[in-house]
Design an enzyme around this catalytic site. Structure first.
Site, PDB file in Angstrom:
ATOM      1  N   LEU A  91       0.831  -1.195   0.000  1.00 17.71           N
ATOM      2  CA  LEU A  91       0.000   0.000   0.000  1.00 17.71           C
ATOM      3  C   LEU A  91       0.871   1.253   0.000  1.00 17.71           C
ATOM      4  CD1 LEU A  91      -2.697  -1.074   2.635  1.00 17.71           C
ATOM      5  CD2 LEU A  91      -2.682  -1.427   0.149  1.00 17.71           C
ATOM      6  N   CYS A  92       0.483   2.194  -0.829  1.00 14.66           N
ATOM      7  CA  CYS A  92       1.220   3.451  -0.950  1.00 14.66           C
ATOM      8  C   CYS A  92       0.657   4.454   0.052  1.00 14.66           C
ATOM      9  CB  CYS A  92       1.103   3.990  -2.372  1.00 14.66           C
ATOM     10  SG  CYS A  92       1.959   5.566  -2.626  1.00 14.66           S
ATOM     11  N   LEU A  93       1.282   4.527   1.214  1.00 14.95           N
ATOM     12  CA  LEU A  93       0.869   5.455   2.265  1.00 14.95           C
ATOM     13  C   LEU A  93       2.086   6.237   2.744  1.00 14.95           C
ATOM     14  CD1 LEU A  93      -1.313   2.956   4.362  1.00 14.95           C
ATOM     15  CD2 LEU A  93      -2.092   4.498   2.549  1.00 14.95           C
ATOM     16  N   THR A 126      -5.309   5.882  -3.568  1.00 13.74           N
ATOM     17  CA  THR A 126      -3.852   5.796  -3.628  1.00 13.74           C
ATOM     18  C   THR A 126      -3.495   4.477  -4.302  1.00 13.74           C
ATOM     19  OG1 THR A 126      -1.797   5.974  -2.347  1.00 13.74           O
ATOM     20  CG2 THR A 126      -3.558   4.643  -1.409  1.00 13.74           C
TER      21      THR A 126
END
Length: 231
Positions: A91-93, A126
């Site tokens: 996940l792109c966080l 995202t």
């Protein structure tokens, strides 16, 4: 040499401190446990917060920490279908390894999980997230229970929740069977009914079995349709 002995002392000490802190001051709606064989891999469980499409669901994921932690951020994954994140995808966080430039070494595992939950209940897109309706999420909240108890790691790390889910499923199955039996039990009003009752009972049991099979098939079709839609 085992994986545990290869983990740098700094990362080990920090993760142990974070674990003790989480036990003392848990993050609302989230439980987290490291693998007994590898402290660099943590598994978390999000209990769907109230007043959200996730209410009633249990969402399992994992954090994979680098050997350089806390100086580098972990990779974050969601394993259970949630209608919010792609399964088994990084996940792109801002708190994940996608953004090492925004990472703060002072952030703890609790900080990471708090940020993940905050992002989960938002609608901001995202990389790794998906777009789905509240209807889809509510259906997945129910499906998440069946999905998780088929995961060996989930059952080993979260035995209390696993038992709770199994009890809930058994209770619903028992209530459904009792309801079906009550609805199909014939009233005995005369000797003729008494004589014909064995045949009626056989027919009722057959009807109940067919009804249950249809229900299971419909449920499986619903889960399959939702997962295809998300993919």
């Amino acid at each position: 040499m085992s994986k545990r002995s290869k983990v740098p002392i700094t990362a080990t000490q920090r993760l142990k401190q974070d674990y003790m802190r989480l036990k003392k001051d848990p993050v609302p709606y989230i439980t987290a446990e490291p693998l007994p064989s590898n402290i660099l891999e943590w598994h978390y469980l999000v209990s769907g917060p109230d007043d959200t499409p996730y209410t009633g669901g249990f969402y399992h994921g994992k954090l994979v920490f680098p050997r350089e932690f806390p100086f580098r951020p972990p990779a974050i994954y969601m394993i259970t279908p949630s209608g919010r994140f792609k399964c088994n995808t990084r996940l792109c966080l801002s708190i994940s390894d996608f953004h090492p430039d925004t990472w703060n070494p002072a952030w703890s595992v609790g900080t990471i999980l708090t940020g993940l939950l905050s992002f989960m209940v938002e609608e901001t897109p995202t990389l790794g997230s998906v777009e789905s309706s509240d209807f889809t999420k509510r259906n997945l909240a129910v499906c998440s229970r069946l999905f998780n108890i088929q995961n060996k790691t989930f059952c080993e790390l979260f035995p209390a929740i696993t038992e709770k889910i199994r009890d809930s499923i058994e209770e619903k199955g028992s209530n459904h069977t009792q309801s079906t039996t009550d609805q199909n039990t014939p009233e005995v009003t005369n000797p003729a009914n008494v004589n014909n009752r064995p045949n009626q009972d056989d027919g009722n049991r057959g009807f109940a079995n067919i009804f249950i099979l249809i229900g299971v098939a419909a449920f499986g079709f619903l889960v399959n349709t939702i997962l295809k839609t998300l993919n």
